[in-house]
Structures are given as C-alpha cells and as structure tokens.
Design an enzyme around this catalytic site. Structure first.
Site, mmCIF file in Angstrom:
data_model
loop_
_atom_site.group_PDB
_atom_site.id
_atom_site.type_symbol
_atom_site.label_atom_id
_atom_site.label_comp_id
_atom_site.label_asym_id
_atom_site.label_seq_id
_atom_site.Cartn_x
_atom_site.Cartn_y
_atom_site.Cartn_z
ATOM 1 N N ASP A 116 9.535 -30.842 2.262
ATOM 2 C CA ASP A 116 8.286 -31.929 1.903
ATOM 3 C C ASP A 116 8.868 -31.994 0.490
ATOM 4 O OD1 ASP A 116 5.944 -32.624 2.855
ATOM 5 O OD2 ASP A 116 4.579 -30.905 2.953
ATOM 6 N N ASP A 127 -1.267 -32.350 6.078
ATOM 7 C CA ASP A 127 -1.526 -31.747 4.812
ATOM 8 C C ASP A 127 -3.320 -30.976 4.633
ATOM 9 O OD1 ASP A 127 1.211 -31.447 3.525
ATOM 10 O OD2 ASP A 127 1.063 -34.091 3.792
HETATM 11 C C1 DX5 Z 1 2.914 -33.252 -0.775
HETATM 12 C C2 DX5 Z 1 2.683 -33.121 0.503
HETATM 13 C C3 DX5 Z 1 3.287 -33.825 1.657
HETATM 14 C C4 DX5 Z 1 3.283 -35.233 1.279
HETATM 15 C C5 DX5 Z 1 4.990 -35.754 1.207
HETATM 16 O O1 DX5 Z 1 1.975 -31.774 -1.488
HETATM 17 O O2 DX5 Z 1 2.554 -31.538 0.422
HETATM 18 O O3 DX5 Z 1 3.194 -33.421 2.816
HETATM 19 O O4 DX5 Z 1 2.788 -35.813 1.691
HETATM 20 O O5 DX5 Z 1 4.208 -37.352 0.964
HETATM 21 P P1 DX5 Z 1 6.075 -37.790 0.182
HETATM 22 O O6 DX5 Z 1 6.704 -37.818 1.011
HETATM 23 O O7 DX5 Z 1 5.208 -39.215 -0.501
HETATM 24 O O8 DX5 Z 1 6.303 -36.918 -0.543
HETATM 25 ZN ZN ZN Z 2 3.061 -31.075 3.255
#
Ligand code: DX5
Ligand code: ZN
Length: 221
Positions: A173, A33
């Site tokens: 996601d 990310d």
């Molecule tokens: C959120 C990110 C995700 C995040 C997911 O903006 O794009 O990829 O890391 O984390 P979780 O699974 O905890 O929602």
């Molecule tokens: Zn992400």
C-alpha cells in the site's frame, strides 16, 4: 496480481460510479482507508460510507484502520464476511486478540506494517494472520512517493513466507503506480492497493475501465 483501488481518492459524488466500474472490471477488493488524526495526522472517511458502499455492492471491502484503539473502532464498522480488515499492530497491546475478533466476524484478518515497523510482528502473529499489508509510504496521505526500501521488505517477507510455509497474502500500500507495482509483485507481493495512480482528478470515474487498461498495460511492459 490483485488490485485494490483506494476509494478514499475518489470525490464523494463519484463513489457510486467507481463501485459500478469496479464490478464491471472484476476488481476483487475495494480498499477503504480510515485515518483518525491521531495514529496518522490526517482524517478520512468513517463508518457511514463504509455501510453505504456495502449497501450498493457485494464486492468485499478492504478496511485499513490507521487509528489508535482499532479494537474499539472496528466494531463500529459494518464488517461483512469476506471483507479484509487490517490494523497497525503497533497501536495495540494485544494484536492477536484483535485478529481473532476480526476472524470471528468472518473477515480476512491482516496487519498493516508501517515503514519503520519491523516484520517481527508477522512471525509473532502468524497463527491468526491471513494477510500482511506492507506500507510503502508513511501512512496518512495518498499521492506520496514509494520508499525504495519497501521492495526489499516485501522480498524479505516473501522469503519468510516461503521458508516457513506460511499461508498469508502479501499486499503493498502506497504509490503502487504501474512500475512500482511491477517491482513489488516481482519481489513476491500478491496484490497492490492503488490510489492516485488510478483515481485522481484527471481521470473520470466513467472512464475507469480505460484507466485500468492503461495501468495494466504499463504494469505488464
Ligand atoms: C496511505 C493509504 C493508502 C493510499 C494510497 O496512507 O493507506 O491506501 O490511499 O494512495 P496512493 O496509491 O496514492 O499512494
Ligand atoms: Zn491504505
């Protein structure tokens, strides 16, 4: 289903161990990310760690650019053939050109669709599209709750794909904890990005295989 663990959720000193465990457990893709404090309020890892991870593993990275001007930012990342790269089409005037640019790097090209953004982008960009990342939370932070409308959005996209014979993968996601992952996979998703459900302060990086087993057991039941 494909699981792409979100490495942003790891403490920096655990990244190497996680990468080793991802190899051992046959994880197909490491989600990475990038947040610029502009398209999203938060700021996260950048180009250096991306290159560092590539230097210790052959696993592909799944670069998720949550940034304005992703067409400029992408060139600062050491994108390798086989990497997945997605950006938010609402950040850029000519998303089709950026998809082509990503493909020219030998990477798998995708768009990330935020909760308030329409699936119309997918039909408009389909000629250059390999995958779609459906955001099931507002981008910017791990550890949020899944927005319930996300499941229908995945189902709608899966139907569009079937009706039009599109050759694209659908990833989801945001809060893909086992029960939510089940719902979106049943709705047609091929894979999930998993952050805090796998990588959090209570789980040791060394124990990733056990954590993943528990996750999959809950997903399968
Ligand atoms: C959120 C990110 C995700 C995040 C997911 O903006 O794009 O990829 O890391 O984390 P979780 O699974 O905890 O929602
Ligand atoms: Zn992400």
């Amino acid at each position: 289903m494909k699981i792409a663990p979100s490495i942003m959720c790891s403490a920096p000193w655990d990244v190497k161990t996680y990468v080793e465990k991802f190899e051992e457990t046959k994880i197909p893709l490491i989600h990475y990310d990038v947040m610029d404090g502009n398209y999203v309020p938060n700021i996260s890892v950048g180009t250096g760690i991306y290159a560092d991870i590539h230097s210790i593993t052959d696993l592909p990275l799944d670069l998720h650019l949550m940034v304005q001007n992703p067409d400029v930012a992408v060139d600062y990342f050491k994108v390798m053939p086989g990497d997945y790269v997605s950006f938010h089409p609402d950040t850029i005037e000519d998303p089709a050109s950026l998809l082509k640019k990503i493909k020219d790097k030998g990477a798998v090209a995708g768009v990330a669709i935020s909760p308030k953004i329409s699936l119309d982008y997918v039909s408009q960009l389909i000629d250059n599209l390999d995958f779609v990342l459906i955001m099931s939370v507002e981008p910017g932070f791990a550890g949020q709750r899944m927005l319930p409308a996300s499941v229908e959005k995945v189902a709608e996209l899966a139907k569009m794909r079937a009706d039009n014979n599109w050759n694209i993968e659908i990833f989801v996601d945001g809060d893909c904890a086992p029960k939510n992952a089940r719902k979106v996979v049943d709705a047609g998703a091929d894979g999930c990005v998993v952050g805090s459900a796998l990588i959090n302060k209570n789980n040791k990086a060394e124990d990733f295989a056990t954590t993943l087993d528990k996750y999959l057991e809950e997903f399968n039941n």
